[in-house]
Design a protein around this motif. Structure first.
Motif, short mmCIF file in Angstrom:
data_model
loop_
_atom_site.label_atom_id
_atom_site.label_comp_id
_atom_site.label_asym_id
_atom_site.label_seq_id
_atom_site.Cartn_x
_atom_site.Cartn_y
_atom_site.Cartn_z
N UNK A 1 0.83 -1.20 0.00
CA UNK A 1 0.00 0.00 0.00
C UNK A 1 0.87 1.26 0.00
N UNK A 2 1.91 1.25 0.82
CA UNK A 2 2.77 2.44 0.92
C UNK A 2 3.51 2.71 -0.39
N UNK B 1 11.05 1.74 5.54
CA UNK B 1 10.49 2.39 4.35
C UNK B 1 9.25 3.19 4.72
N UNK B 2 8.49 2.67 5.68
CA UNK B 2 7.33 3.44 6.16
C UNK B 2 7.80 4.77 6.77
N UNK B 3 8.93 4.74 7.48
CA UNK B 3 9.45 5.96 8.09
C UNK B 3 9.93 6.94 7.01
N UNK C 1 10.41 4.81 -4.74
CA UNK C 1 11.86 4.89 -4.98
C UNK C 1 12.63 4.32 -3.78
N UNK C 2 12.14 4.59 -2.59
CA UNK C 2 12.82 4.07 -1.40
C UNK C 2 12.86 2.54 -1.45
N UNK C 3 11.77 1.93 -1.94
CA UNK C 3 11.73 0.47 -2.04
C UNK C 3 12.87 -0.03 -2.95
N UNK C 4 13.06 0.67 -4.06
CA UNK C 4 14.13 0.27 -5.00
C UNK C 4 15.50 0.46 -4.34
N UNK D 1 21.61 4.55 7.52
CA UNK D 1 21.25 5.82 6.88
C UNK D 1 19.93 6.31 7.48
N UNK D 2 19.93 7.51 8.08
CA UNK D 2 18.66 8.00 8.65
C UNK D 2 17.58 8.09 7.58
N UNK D 3 16.34 7.70 7.97
CA UNK D 3 15.24 7.67 7.01
C UNK D 3 15.05 9.03 6.35
#
Lengths: 486, 105
Positions: A324-325, A347-349, A359-362, A377-379
């Motif tokens: 969903x995110x 990734x939720x953060x 893009x974060x998922x990739x 790595x800080x979110x």
């Protein structure tokens, strides 16, 4: 572990008109401090026979007392597998073997603690769970002498009772599995659930998760055939291979007019085949009777409800949330991998920090394989990088370079790194000019492209990239070229 | 009422099989005695079967107890050397046993 995803298939197709029917029995060692019925340590890898006591050794007069934590973990697992938790009893399963000093194993028989559950596989395939019951593990025999080093023909055996009495849950599926992909998905999903609820470390290589496979074949629409049980299947990959081999073997036997004997077979991973271990005659006459030294186990509603309330979000739910995110398919490889690594919260953060979750998922899938569930790595830093790329301030290739910097340094300001590396965005009009120059310089290539030869475009894009020193965004360049083609 | 013939309900072969499974080496005379005695026990169960027990809940355990549980806390067990000294044979900290035929896992 990508085994749980829906694709790609590794199943070997059966001949037309044949179907396989598979059920799995999975034994898992529970993650307790002590044994199921005694207070010796439940610990893998200790010196032989250092974790023993009168109950473990079956000494006269020793009495079993049930471990509360083992019961709790069994209930946690049962609830996570959608089972009904019920009042249960223990039985003695009687047989003679040196690693079983009492000459019986205490197990649950007709009243197991967990019944009638299910587990969902990709594609909304529902696999029934018949039961998930408590029992004790046996000791470990090692066979010596003889020519083969195997049990048959050995001269003697040495027995270590450290494992004897370790709490197990045996999870028995219904015969709902129809191909080896589903079997692998089932084991992978079960393993994820075991880890999520903290019931077991589920290490197939150390034997804390052991899979026995029941395989039969039938002509489509006919009743179940005679099944064979396959042991020594020690990896998820081997589960798939053993099932495909065994189904094919049974079909070959039946098609050449033979019959399948009900028997236990041994999977030889090196040879890639199964062979007969023992036939089931009266070896299976275990003369079960109620264990007189143990009383009824009847967890009250408050206890079960408290355990239910303490369950974490399960893998399936976490994959749905990540889907969903990020907009990614919940059965995609990336979604499985990220939840398996426990990086979905991260990734939720990133998304909460205003980042582009897709893009974060990739990024996380590709670059954070070694990072565990709390990447360094800080979110917020990763969020800023996703925005730079989304807004076309940097190209995908440049974003990848910045990502490597972030990983190497445990964080950083993506915009600053972009500036340092000279990744400042090219303005579109500058790119347009470069495109027009490249077209003018290579009229032949342009004519070929316009005539439908897609390949010809490469020379023009290459020229633009060269002119921009790699800073032009490939997607922007392509869009401009399309507009020029008209 | 005549005494029912025990062999009608329990054959000597069944008793021989149970004895074999339990690794009991019975002489033919002992087998006869055991068959009679076990048949007597089955008679008792058939008496119970005649009762109307529709309203009686099945009894899993005669003790009026349930949920006897212990906390998951390690207690020191037995000393290995002491235990192995009492075994017929030991090697490398383990019990040494004869080769096994027709094994189980």
């Amino acid at each position: 572990m990508s085994n749980a995803t829906s694709a790609p298939s590794n199943s070997v197709a059966l001949p037309d008109g044949w179907e396989m029917v598979v059920g799995l029995e999975v034994h898992v060692e529970l993650d307790t401090k002590t044994k199921l019925f005694s207070a010796s340590p439940n610990r893998f890898g200790d010196d032989p026979n250092t974790n023993i006591d009168p109950v473990t050794l079956g000494l006269p007069g020793a009495l079993p007392v049930l471990n509360r934590r083992a019961v709790e973990l069994a209930i946690r697992l049962g609830l996570a597998l959608n089972c009904t938790v019920q009042a249960s009893t223990f039985h003695r399963k009687n047989y003679f073997y040196p690693d079983l000093p009492k000459a019986y194993q205490i197990s649950q028989y007709d009243q197991p603690i967990n019944v009638n559950g299910y587990l969902m596989l990709p594609g909304d395939v529902k696999i029934g769970i018949e039961r998930a019951h408590l029992e004790e593990d046996t000791g470990k025999s090692t066979h010596f002498g003889g020519s083969s080093g195997r049990i048959h023909g050995s001269d003697y055996s040495l027995v270590d009772f450290n494992r004897a009495g370790v709490p197990l849950v045996e999870i028995v599926s219904k015969p709902d599995i129809r191909n080896s992909d589903q079997a692998r998905q089932y084991v992978a999903e079960l393993r994820s659930i075991l880890l999520a609820v903290g019931a077991s470390d589920a290490k197939m290589e150390e034997g804390s998760m052991r899979v026995d496979v029941n395989v039969s074949v039938r002509r489509t629409g006919e009743p179940f055939g005679t099944r064979c049980e396959i042991k020594n299947v020690n990896s998820i990959r081997a589960v798939g291979k053993a099932i495909d081999y065994e189904a094919r073997r049974q079909i070959d036997v039946l098609e050449s007019g033979g019959v399948i004997r009900q028997e236990t077979r041994h999977w030889d991973d090196a040879e890639g085949r199964t062979h007969t271990l023992r036939t089931k005659e009266d070896a299976d006459d275990y003369r079960y009777f109620l264990e007189p030294d143990l009383v009824l186990l009847d967890p009250d509603t408050e206890w079960v409800d408290a355990i239910r309330a303490s369950l974490p979000m399960l893998p399936a739910e976490r994959r749905a949330r990540l889907s969903t995110i990020t907009g990614a398919n919940k059965e995609s490889e990336a979604v499985y991998v990220i939840v398996e690594r426990g990086q979905d919260d991260y990734i939720a953060t990133v998304a909460d920090a205003g980042g582009d979750a897709s893009r974060a998922l990739v990024y996380v899938t590709q670059a954070f394989a070694e990072e565990g569930s709390t990447p360094r790595v800080p979110a917020a830093d990763l969020a800023r990088l996703t925005i730079l790329e989304r807004d076309a301030k940097v190209t995908a290739t440049q974003a990848k370079t910045i990502l490597s910097e972030l990983v190497a340094n445990g964080g950083g300001d993506a915009a600053k790194i972009a500036a340092e590396k000279g990744f400042e965005a090219l303005d579109t009009s500058a790119v347009e000019q470069m495109v027009d120059d490249a077209i003018a310089a290579q009229p032949d290539a342009w004519a070929k492209y316009c005539a439908g030869e897609e390949k010809a475009l490469g020379a023009i894009v290459g020229a633009v990239m060269k002119a921009s020193k790699g800073k032009a965004d490939g997607k922007v360049v392509t869009a401009i070229l399309l507009s020029r083609k008209g | 009422m005549t005494t029912p013939d025990p062999s009608a309900r329990l054959s000597r072969d069944v008793v021989a099989k149970v004895a074999r499974l339990a690794r009991l080496d019975l002489t033919p005379d002992e087998l006869d005695v055991m068959t009679n005695q076990l048949a007597g026990m089955l008679d008792h169960f058939s008496d119970i079967d005649k009762l109307d027990l529709a309203d009686v809940a099945p009894l899993a355990q005669p003790l009026p107890l349930k949920n006897v549980l212990r906390d998951d806390v390690v207690v020191k067990g037995l000393d290995r050397d002491e235990v192995l000294a009492a075994a017929p044979a030991a090697e490398d900290g383990r019990f040494r046993v004869p080769p096994t035929i027709g094994f189980q896992e």
